[in-house]
Design a protein around this motif. Structure first.
Motif, PDB file in Angstrom:
ATOM      1  N   PHE A 202       0.822  -1.214   0.000  1.00 49.95           N
ATOM      2  CA  PHE A 202       0.000   0.000   0.000  1.00 49.95           C
ATOM      3  C   PHE A 202       0.862   1.273   0.000  1.00 49.95           C
ATOM      4  O   PHE A 202       0.495   2.272  -0.623  1.00 49.95           O
ATOM      5  CB  PHE A 202      -0.914  -0.051   1.234  1.00 49.95           C
ATOM      6  CG  PHE A 202      -1.762   1.165   1.432  1.00 49.95           C
ATOM      7  CD1 PHE A 202      -2.651   1.593   0.448  1.00 49.95           C
ATOM      8  CD2 PHE A 202      -1.701   1.892   2.622  1.00 49.95           C
ATOM      9  CE1 PHE A 202      -3.450   2.719   0.629  1.00 49.95           C
ATOM     10  CE2 PHE A 202      -2.494   3.012   2.819  1.00 49.95           C
ATOM     11  CZ  PHE A 202      -3.366   3.425   1.822  1.00 49.95           C
ATOM     12  N   ILE A 203       2.014   1.206   0.646  1.00 51.68           N
ATOM     13  CA  ILE A 203       2.869   2.396   0.732  1.00 51.68           C
ATOM     14  C   ILE A 203       3.444   2.743  -0.644  1.00 51.68           C
ATOM     15  O   ILE A 203       3.480   3.901  -1.054  1.00 51.68           O
ATOM     16  CB  ILE A 203       4.030   2.147   1.738  1.00 51.68           C
ATOM     17  CG1 ILE A 203       3.454   1.790   3.101  1.00 51.68           C
ATOM     18  CG2 ILE A 203       4.962   3.339   1.833  1.00 51.68           C
ATOM     19  CD1 ILE A 203       2.329   2.668   3.556  1.00 51.68           C
TER      20      ILE A 203
ATOM     21  N   ILE B 267      -8.988   4.916   5.234  1.00 47.89           N
ATOM     22  CA  ILE B 267      -7.510   4.783   5.302  1.00 47.89           C
ATOM     23  C   ILE B 267      -6.993   4.483   3.894  1.00 47.89           C
ATOM     24  O   ILE B 267      -6.025   5.075   3.426  1.00 47.89           O
ATOM     25  CB  ILE B 267      -7.089   3.642   6.265  1.00 47.89           C
ATOM     26  CG1 ILE B 267      -7.596   3.906   7.678  1.00 47.89           C
ATOM     27  CG2 ILE B 267      -5.566   3.473   6.259  1.00 47.89           C
ATOM     28  CD1 ILE B 267      -7.309   2.758   8.663  1.00 47.89           C
ATOM     29  N   GLY B 268      -7.677   3.546   3.213  1.00 52.70           N
ATOM     30  CA  GLY B 268      -7.251   3.171   1.864  1.00 52.70           C
ATOM     31  C   GLY B 268      -7.363   4.327   0.875  1.00 52.70           C
ATOM     32  O   GLY B 268      -6.505   4.503   0.011  1.00 52.70           O
ATOM     33  N   ARG B 269      -8.406   5.133   0.988  1.00 51.53           N
ATOM     34  CA  ARG B 269      -8.648   6.205   0.000  1.00 51.53           C
ATOM     35  C   ARG B 269      -7.764   7.432   0.225  1.00 51.53           C
ATOM     36  O   ARG B 269      -7.667   8.304  -0.652  1.00 51.53           O
ATOM     37  CB  ARG B 269     -10.144   6.570   0.053  1.00 51.53           C
ATOM     38  CG  ARG B 269     -10.674   7.546  -0.987  1.00 51.53           C
ATOM     39  CD  ARG B 269     -10.362   7.218  -2.420  1.00 51.53           C
ATOM     40  NE  ARG B 269     -10.799   5.922  -2.910  1.00 51.53           N
ATOM     41  CZ  ARG B 269     -11.991   5.643  -3.426  1.00 51.53           C
ATOM     42  NH1 ARG B 269     -12.891   6.597  -3.515  1.00 51.53           N
ATOM     43  NH2 ARG B 269     -12.274   4.432  -3.884  1.00 51.53           N
ATOM     44  N   MET B 270      -7.102   7.512   1.384  1.00 51.26           N
ATOM     45  CA  MET B 270      -6.336   8.721   1.703  1.00 51.26           C
ATOM     46  C   MET B 270      -5.314   9.110   0.620  1.00 51.26           C
ATOM     47  O   MET B 270      -5.256  10.280   0.216  1.00 51.26           O
ATOM     48  CB  MET B 270      -5.672   8.561   3.081  1.00 51.26           C
ATOM     49  CG  MET B 270      -4.976   9.807   3.581  1.00 51.26           C
ATOM     50  SD  MET B 270      -6.029  11.276   3.564  1.00 51.26           S
ATOM     51  CE  MET B 270      -6.879  11.124   5.124  1.00 51.26           C
ATOM     52  N   PRO B 271      -4.480   8.168   0.095  1.00 51.23           N
ATOM     53  CA  PRO B 271      -3.519   8.606  -0.936  1.00 51.23           C
ATOM     54  C   PRO B 271      -4.208   9.173  -2.172  1.00 51.23           C
ATOM     55  O   PRO B 271      -3.707  10.130  -2.788  1.00 51.23           O
ATOM     56  CB  PRO B 271      -2.734   7.337  -1.278  1.00 51.23           C
ATOM     57  CG  PRO B 271      -3.393   6.219  -0.588  1.00 51.23           C
ATOM     58  CD  PRO B 271      -4.281   6.763   0.485  1.00 51.23           C
TER      59      PRO B 271
ATOM     60  N   MET C 118      -4.169  -5.475   0.417  1.00 50.35           N
ATOM     61  CA  MET C 118      -4.865  -5.444  -0.877  1.00 50.35           C
ATOM     62  C   MET C 118      -6.168  -4.651  -0.769  1.00 50.35           C
ATOM     63  O   MET C 118      -6.536  -3.913  -1.701  1.00 50.35           O
ATOM     64  CB  MET C 118      -5.151  -6.890  -1.317  1.00 50.35           C
ATOM     65  CG  MET C 118      -5.269  -7.058  -2.808  1.00 50.35           C
ATOM     66  SD  MET C 118      -3.768  -6.535  -3.649  1.00 50.35           S
ATOM     67  CE  MET C 118      -4.453  -5.937  -5.163  1.00 50.35           C
ATOM     68  N   ILE C 119      -6.857  -4.775   0.366  1.00 51.57           N
ATOM     69  CA  ILE C 119      -8.089  -3.979   0.546  1.00 51.57           C
ATOM     70  C   ILE C 119      -7.745  -2.489   0.479  1.00 51.57           C
ATOM     71  O   ILE C 119      -8.415  -1.705  -0.189  1.00 51.57           O
ATOM     72  CB  ILE C 119      -8.788  -4.350   1.878  1.00 51.57           C
ATOM     73  CG1 ILE C 119      -9.387  -5.756   1.763  1.00 51.57           C
ATOM     74  CG2 ILE C 119      -9.871  -3.338   2.244  1.00 51.57           C
ATOM     75  CD1 ILE C 119      -9.984  -6.306   3.041  1.00 51.57           C
TER      76      ILE C 119
END
Ligand code: ACO
Length: 434
Positions: free
Chosen positions: A82-83, A386-390, A221-222
């Motif tokens: 994710f990073i 959290i996932g959508r932040m980037p 992956m989520i």
């Protein structure tokens, strides 16, 4: 295809340029429409309106394509974490080894939140929805990091982006701990992004949560699958708020609030509610599928079908594969997971669903996977955030630097009263309400 579109109003013709995207998408540039004709366009829900040009994400729903910065989603399976994907979305290309290492270190370094922020958690009622806490606390970062209110150079933006991606995970875990009356746990610098998040969620002062590789990869992956989806409601909100030159924290907090709506981030919650209803109502999966096929039953199979993806949802395909690996290894008996797997099995071979191209969507699998990991339903949308932040950060920066950037200000067609006189209160006579 012509490079211009012609509009005729009252017999007079006006020409507008046609803009073509990298993947052959066509848009009529009507930015001069009102100045030239005195008319505006009316497009409730913005379903035909391109609000910007963007280099970040490409979607083709008919073909089941989702690409970040040109890279197909499938290439993120079994590969980057994710990073790395966050870096790619925000800075436009994959990081080098050195850039990745520096960014990951920055995230580790920034995982803690100011002790003052912890007191804010204590003042929220126990029953406060975690999304409300998250939105408030991300906004509160503006108070604790005033040095990032003006992000004029890339160096400062980089530092602010790292803080947000790192701290949102701590804020999310603290929201969960607060709701459950558990002590807040500091981030552990020896752990990577996902294990560290799960540590802050599930460890106890007397017991360390061990994150196995399958669980880590599933949550990783989520996060990746949710990292961007071009101009959806929350991302458009971030761009809209950012267009007023509101700071990054305030803009992303607005995005969190938009995501909170059940029509946006809450579909996987609806999936779990459906499974719970089936379980509590003693309805079998077979009976429920029968009901979902009956037009007058008012029942739909939540987590099946998609408005944009008509062939398949590429995110669901990847998550489905992970679910196949993870669920049998979890060894936990969970009646809701059993119902979910049975529903999937029935629908994938049922003509009604096959003919209408109704496949499980991303929310079907993300709900059951999150449940299997032990994340409670009221934290599902927080995980999405959290996932959508980037993605939000990338769009905020792109909007700030786009050619001709200006405050977003849609227009309207007024349909209210014509000129009306003010009547003093004693003289007002209306029919009784209700
Ligand atoms: N269960 C049973 N039948 C369904 C379902 C379903 N989940 N979804 C669609 N159908 C049927 C419709 O009744 C319709 O049947 P008909 O042709 O006989 O009239 C046909 O399939 C086409 O359905 P539409 O509603 O036209 O499909 P549309 O693209 O407009 O809707 C939607 C897509 C809204 C997602 C729909 O499939 C649905 O409501 N699914 C369940 C809710 C859900 O999972 N939402 C999350 C989507 S993912 C996301 O938004 C991130």
């Amino acid at each position: 295809m012509s490079d211009k579109a012609i509009l005729t109003i009252d017999g007079k013709q006006y020409e507008f340029p046609v803009i073509v995207g990298t993947e052959g998408e066509y848009g009529i540039d009507i930015s001069k429409l009102r100045a030239l004709t005195g008319h505006i366009t009316l497009d409730p829900g913005y379903v035909n309106t391109g609000s910007c040009k963007s280099d970040i994400t490409f979607i083709d729903g008919e073909k089941g394509i989702l690409r970040y910065r040109g890279i197909p989603l499938e290439q993120f399976a079994n590969g980057p974490n994710f990073i790395e994907v966050s870096w790619l979305l925000i800075f436009g290309r994959p990081p080098t080894t050195e850039e990745y290492r520096e960014f990951a270190e920055e995230l580790t370094h920034e995982a803690n939140i100011d002790e003052g922020m912890k007191h804010h958690f204590n003042s929220f009622p126990r029953k406060a929805p975690p999304m409300a806490i998250l939105g408030s606390m991300v906004n509160a970062l503006s108070c604790f990091h005033p040095e990032f209110l003006d992000l004029d150079d890339e160096e400062k933006f980089y530092a602010a982006a790292a803080r947000l991606i790192s701290k949102i995970r701590t804020l999310a875990a603290f929201a969960y701990r607060h709701a459950n009356g558990l002590p807040y746990l500091y981030p552990n610098p020896s752990l990577k992004y996902v294990p560290n998040f799960l540590h802050m969620m599930f460890s106890m002062p007397y017991h360390h949560y061990e994150c196995d590789d399958l669980t880590r990869d599933a949550l990783n992956m989520i996060f990746i699958l949710h990292a961007d989806h071009e101009q959806n409601c929350s991302t458009s909100t971030v761009r809209m708020v950012g267009s007023s030159q509101a700071n990054l924290f305030a803009s992303c907090s607005a995005g969190i609030n938009a995501l909170w709506g059940p029509l946006h981030g809450g579909a996987n919650v609806a999936v779990m509610e459906m499974l719970d209803r089936i379980h509590k109502g003693n309805v079998s999966a077979e009976e429920y599928v029968k009901l979902a096929k009956k037009k007058d039953s008012g029942v739909k199979l939540m987590g099946f079908g998609h408005r944009v993806y008509k062939n398949f949802d590429p995110r669901a395909k990847l998550l489905g594969e992970i679910a196949e690996k993870l669920l049998p290894k979890m060894g936990r008996k969970d009646p809701l997971l059993d119902i979910a797997r049975r529903l999937e099995e029935l629908c994938l071979k049922d003509d009604y669903f096959v003919e209408r191209k109704l496949y499980p969507n991303v929310d079907f699998y993300s709900g059951i996977l999150l449940r299997a990991i032990g994340i409670p339903t009221n934290m599902f949308t927080v995980i999405f955030a959290i996932g959508r932040m980037p993605g939000w950060i990338a769009h905020w920066w792109e909007q700030k630097h786009m050619e001709g950037a200006q405050i977003n200000r849609p227009r309207q067609i007024y349909t209210g009263n014509g000129l009306t006189d003010y009547v003093p209160m004693p003289g007002r006579k209306y029919p009784k309400r209700g």
